[in-house]
Design a protein around this motif. Structure first.
Motif, mmCIF file in Angstrom:
data_model
loop_
_atom_site.group_PDB
_atom_site.id
_atom_site.type_symbol
_atom_site.label_atom_id
_atom_site.label_comp_id
_atom_site.label_asym_id
_atom_site.label_seq_id
_atom_site.Cartn_x
_atom_site.Cartn_y
_atom_site.Cartn_z
ATOM 1 N N LEU A 299 0.956 -1.249 -0.061
ATOM 2 C CA LEU A 299 0.136 -0.071 0.003
ATOM 3 C C LEU A 299 0.935 1.365 0.242
ATOM 4 O O LEU A 299 0.586 2.064 -0.683
ATOM 5 C CB LEU A 299 -1.016 0.084 1.330
ATOM 6 N N VAL A 300 1.768 1.302 0.667
ATOM 7 C CA VAL A 300 2.871 2.391 0.845
ATOM 8 C C VAL A 300 3.498 2.477 -0.478
ATOM 9 O O VAL A 300 3.470 3.659 -1.052
ATOM 10 C CB VAL A 300 4.036 2.128 1.695
ATOM 11 N N SER A 301 3.875 1.591 -1.211
ATOM 12 C CA SER A 301 4.421 1.624 -2.754
ATOM 13 C C SER A 301 3.521 2.256 -3.631
ATOM 14 O O SER A 301 3.872 2.992 -4.546
ATOM 15 C CB SER A 301 4.657 0.062 -3.042
ATOM 16 N N LYS A 302 2.286 1.914 -3.531
ATOM 17 C CA LYS A 302 1.222 2.330 -4.408
ATOM 18 C C LYS A 302 1.022 3.882 -4.199
ATOM 19 O O LYS A 302 0.969 4.618 -4.933
ATOM 20 C CB LYS A 302 -0.159 1.672 -4.355
ATOM 21 N N ASP A 303 0.978 4.353 -3.058
ATOM 22 C CA ASP A 303 0.427 5.668 -2.577
ATOM 23 C C ASP A 303 1.886 6.460 -2.819
ATOM 24 O O ASP A 303 1.651 7.743 -3.340
ATOM 25 C CB ASP A 303 0.395 5.912 -1.172
ATOM 26 N N SER B 104 4.206 5.998 -5.265
ATOM 27 C CA SER B 104 4.064 6.109 -6.670
ATOM 28 C C SER B 104 3.284 7.142 -7.107
ATOM 29 O O SER B 104 3.566 7.772 -8.138
ATOM 30 C CB SER B 104 3.898 4.847 -7.172
ATOM 31 N N LYS B 105 2.057 6.973 -6.583
ATOM 32 C CA LYS B 105 1.055 7.909 -7.250
ATOM 33 C C LYS B 105 1.426 9.517 -6.891
ATOM 34 O O LYS B 105 1.350 10.277 -7.579
ATOM 35 C CB LYS B 105 -0.505 7.527 -6.479
ATOM 36 N N GLU B 106 1.876 9.611 -5.673
ATOM 37 C CA GLU B 106 2.259 11.026 -5.363
ATOM 38 C C GLU B 106 3.213 11.648 -6.123
ATOM 39 O O GLU B 106 3.561 12.613 -6.391
ATOM 40 C CB GLU B 106 2.412 11.072 -3.659
ATOM 41 N N THR B 107 4.356 10.641 -6.218
ATOM 42 C CA THR B 107 5.663 11.253 -6.756
ATOM 43 C C THR B 107 5.551 11.082 -8.143
ATOM 44 O O THR B 107 6.484 11.805 -8.960
ATOM 45 C CB THR B 107 6.793 10.470 -6.116
ATOM 46 N N GLY B 108 4.908 10.231 -8.927
ATOM 47 C CA GLY B 108 4.905 9.925 -10.329
ATOM 48 C C GLY B 108 6.166 8.990 -10.790
ATOM 49 O O GLY B 108 6.302 8.590 -11.903
ATOM 50 N N ILE B 109 6.728 8.473 -9.479
ATOM 51 C CA ILE B 109 7.762 7.243 -9.998
ATOM 52 C C ILE B 109 7.101 6.043 -9.873
ATOM 53 O O ILE B 109 6.413 5.580 -9.181
ATOM 54 C CB ILE B 109 8.682 7.423 -8.883
ATOM 55 N N LYS B 110 7.485 5.132 -10.889
ATOM 56 C CA LYS B 110 6.865 3.789 -11.063
ATOM 57 C C LYS B 110 7.251 2.983 -9.947
ATOM 58 O O LYS B 110 8.308 3.125 -9.171
ATOM 59 C CB LYS B 110 7.212 3.371 -12.537
ATOM 60 N N GLU B 111 6.365 2.288 -9.426
ATOM 61 C CA GLU B 111 6.532 1.312 -8.422
ATOM 62 C C GLU B 111 7.898 0.163 -8.684
ATOM 63 O O GLU B 111 8.516 0.119 -7.680
ATOM 64 C CB GLU B 111 5.350 0.510 -8.152
ATOM 65 N N ASN C 39 7.666 13.464 1.905
ATOM 66 C CA ASN C 39 6.335 13.712 2.282
ATOM 67 C C ASN C 39 5.498 12.531 2.083
ATOM 68 O O ASN C 39 4.416 12.026 2.926
ATOM 69 C CB ASN C 39 5.668 14.782 1.543
ATOM 70 N N ALA C 40 5.588 12.006 0.793
ATOM 71 C CA ALA C 40 4.743 10.669 0.415
ATOM 72 C C ALA C 40 4.924 9.585 1.420
ATOM 73 O O ALA C 40 4.025 8.772 1.661
ATOM 74 C CB ALA C 40 5.009 10.413 -0.912
ATOM 75 N N ILE C 41 6.176 9.147 1.810
ATOM 76 C CA ILE C 41 6.206 8.218 2.500
ATOM 77 C C ILE C 41 5.887 8.344 4.060
ATOM 78 O O ILE C 41 5.195 7.533 4.747
ATOM 79 C CB ILE C 41 8.076 7.919 2.629
ATOM 80 N N LEU D 185 2.874 6.108 5.603
ATOM 81 C CA LEU D 185 3.063 5.207 6.978
ATOM 82 C C LEU D 185 2.007 5.818 8.050
ATOM 83 O O LEU D 185 1.460 4.909 8.695
ATOM 84 C CB LEU D 185 4.562 5.503 7.533
ATOM 85 N N VAL D 186 1.699 6.914 8.025
ATOM 86 C CA VAL D 186 0.407 7.379 8.726
ATOM 87 C C VAL D 186 -0.811 6.771 8.476
ATOM 88 O O VAL D 186 -1.568 6.092 9.274
ATOM 89 C CB VAL D 186 0.412 8.957 8.845
ATOM 90 N N LYS D 187 -1.166 6.638 7.312
ATOM 91 C CA LYS D 187 -2.303 6.193 6.733
ATOM 92 C C LYS D 187 -2.233 4.482 6.647
ATOM 93 O O LYS D 187 -3.500 3.868 7.355
ATOM 94 C CB LYS D 187 -2.560 6.585 5.243
ATOM 95 N N HIS D 188 -1.197 3.800 6.443
ATOM 96 C CA HIS D 188 -1.332 2.239 6.402
ATOM 97 C C HIS D 188 -0.545 1.501 7.506
ATOM 98 O O HIS D 188 -0.872 0.432 7.915
ATOM 99 C CB HIS D 188 -0.773 1.736 4.884
#
Length: 572
Positions: A57-61, A63-70, A114-116, A120-123
């Protein structure tokens, strides 16, 4: 961005102790990151989590926030048993070590931090104020603490922005507080103009040396010289001869620098000297005949030297003989005076005698006081060369060469002009300026041998530069103790032969020269000369106040060669 509070500053070293993983990355623009990917290492106390699910889940989030592929980001989770903060155990911190490619922009780094944290807070149910994230080699704005990206002041000088005091910026503290390191650094920086070094290379070396640490001096110079010589080999193999020669010349100087503090008993000293000599020979082979290695007949052996030509015309030109003193080499003198003299139209013969360079290091021949026995064979050889004008011979002696050359000139009359930098009246008297009066009084008295040695070793222990100086002399004069050395040095005096010099002389001095009483010695020597003579003193206003004008060889050679030009007229 805010600055760290006192309590937060405590956490930074804690974060920095994560284990090291190194990556080689290729530079690819943001948005098209190549598989040398970032890595996210998450460390926390044991938790009742489905770690694989959380990481997915962290990986997906992220990737979504930064535009970097998982597929370009690797995550893994590990645990620790305890965390103590402000003396209290706490079970909630989450530490993240972020390894990123070096081509990440600041925006990339900020986005990842910020995305990490958000993921981590969310998941993982982490508390935002207890999430700590840093890049592996953190800079300001590459650390996330207490819910925000953090910056700090990197200034490490005085706690204000005032300039350093003038005394702290003075040339006698150039790069180091160790005065010997200052001298030898200025030496290497000074020969940039003659191709003996390059500014970026020597700044890199000296910036990595620990002050007062002679082993650090050796390792830093060695690290650089191995690279520079390899570059020379690369250029030579690809037939770029000029570039190869230039790299080899710099490497020669760096090898020389590396070994200056190694004792004669350390095999690395001879190895570094030998590599430097061989590297210079490589440069000579690429000089188009302008640097010619020679062997000069001397008693039952030969002395090494280099015949430096102004050009390959074969024209008879004035010849400048150049020699060093206590601890120099022929290669050193090529950079100091050989290069500028050749540009002025002089041929030069640079040589080493007993106690110097190869002659002590390989042939094991120590210094001798009757230096005319060395210089006369040099002159004999020089006069066999068709490029030499026998009526225009000059000789130059550096440092202790300020005794050796005048001693030779008292007996060798074929040399028309003599130059000393600076003049030395008595090697013994100069050396004694570094020791208590009891040492001088005890020299030559066998009953005082133990006392003299004890006093000498005590002074050497207190002063590292003196220790270096005397140990060099013990080796090059083949003396088993300070008492034996000092007894030998009594012969090295101009007192009984100074008035025999008929050669016209130039005596140089340096206002800040404190090596073995050199400043006073040069004046005493000059005043005692009975021949035609000139005197010139370099000062701090020229940046040339140190022994033999270390750090200012152009300022020095200009004065030397101007004086000689007026007499030898090399362009005629």
């Amino acid at each position: 961005m805010r600055h760290l509070s006192v309590s937060e500053k405590w956490l930074v070293p804690f974060v920095l102790i994560a284990s090291v993983v190194l990556f080689q990355t290729a530079a690819v623009a943001s948005g098209g990151i190549d598989p040398a990917d970032p890595m996210v290492k998450i460390t926390s106390p044991p938790r009742d989590l489905d770690v694989n699910k959380v990481l997915a889940l962290v990986s997906k989030d992220v990737s979504k926030e930064t535009g970097i592929k998982e597929s370009f980001i690797t995550y893994y989770w590990q645990t620790f048993d305890h965390a103590v903060y402000e003396g209290k155990e706490n079970g909630s911190p989450t530490f993240v070590d972020l390894y990123v490619p070096g081509f990440f922009s600041d925006d990339d780094v900020h986005g990842m931090l910020n995305a990490i944290a958000d993921a981590l807070v969310k998941h993982a149910g982490a508390e935002r104020n207890w999430v700590f994230i840093h890049t592996h080699f953190p800079l300001p704005q590459q650390v996330y603490i207490g819910g925000a990206i953090t910056s700090w002041d990197t200034y490490r000088g005085k706690p204000n922005n005032n300039p350093r005091d003038i005394e702290e910026r003075a040339l006698n503290k150039f790069q180091f507080n160790d005065s010997s390191f200052v001298f030898h650094s200025l030496w290497r920086f000074g020969v940039i103009a003659s191709g003996g070094s390059d500014l970026g290379e020597v700044l890199t070396v000296t910036s990595r040396i620990e002050d007062f640490n002679k082993e650090s001096w050796y390792t830093s110079w060695t690290s650089m010289v191995d690279k520079v010589r390899a570059v020379g080999d690369e250029f030579a193999s690809s037939l770029h001869g000029r570039s190869a020669r230039e790299a080899y010349l710099r490497a020669t100087n760096y090898y020389r620098a590396s070994e200056v503090y190694l004792p004669a008993t350390d095999p690395r000293k001879h190895a570094a000297w030998e590599k430097g000599r061989n590297t210079f020979l490589k440069a000579a082979r690429l000089s188009g005949g302008l640097i010619e290695p020679v062997r000069i007949p001397y008693e039952k052996t030969t002395l090494p030297g280099y015949f430096i030509k102004a050009d390959n015309s074969g024209k008879k030109r004035p010849l400048l003989l150049i020699q060093t003193g206590l601890d120099g080499t022929a290669e050193d003198l090529y950079f100091f005076l050989g290069v500028p003299a050749a540009k002025r139209g002089y041929n030069c013969l640079i040589y080493e005698g007993p106690g110097q360079g190869e002659v002590i290091g390989s042939q094991k021949l120590p210094f001798r006081h009757d230096w005319e026995k060395v210089v006369s064979p040099i002159v004999d050889y020089a006069l066999t060369r068709s490029e030499v004008d026998a009526d225009r011979l000059a000789i130059m002696g550096y440092s202790m060469g300020g005794y050796l050359v005048p001693r030779a000139l008292a007996f060798e009359k074929r040399i028309r002009w003599g130059i000393v930098n600076g003049g030395v009246y008595s090697v013994f008297d100069g050396t004694m300026t570094k020791f208590p009066a009891e040492v001088r009084e005890g020299v030559g008295k066998s009953s005082r041998k133990e006392k003299v040695n004890a006093l000498a070793y005590a002074e050497m222990k207190k002063h590292p530069d003196l220790n270096q100086f005397i140990n060099q002399m013990l080796w090059t004069f083949d003396a088993g103790s300070p008492f034996e050395l000092f007894s030998k040095l009594k012969k090295y005096s101009m007192e009984d032969v100074l008035e025999k010099i008929e050669t016209e002389m130039l005596v140089l001095n340096s206002s800040g020269d404190q090596i073995a009483g050199s400043y006073e010695q040069a004046k005493k020597f000059y005043n005692g000369l009975q021949t035609n003579k000139s005197y010139y003193e370099f000062t701090s206003d020229q940046g040339a106040q140190f022994h033999c004008q270390a750090g200012a060889p152009l300022v020095s050679s200009e004065r030397i060669l101007n004086w000689l030009d007026e007499r030898a007229k090399p362009m005629q």
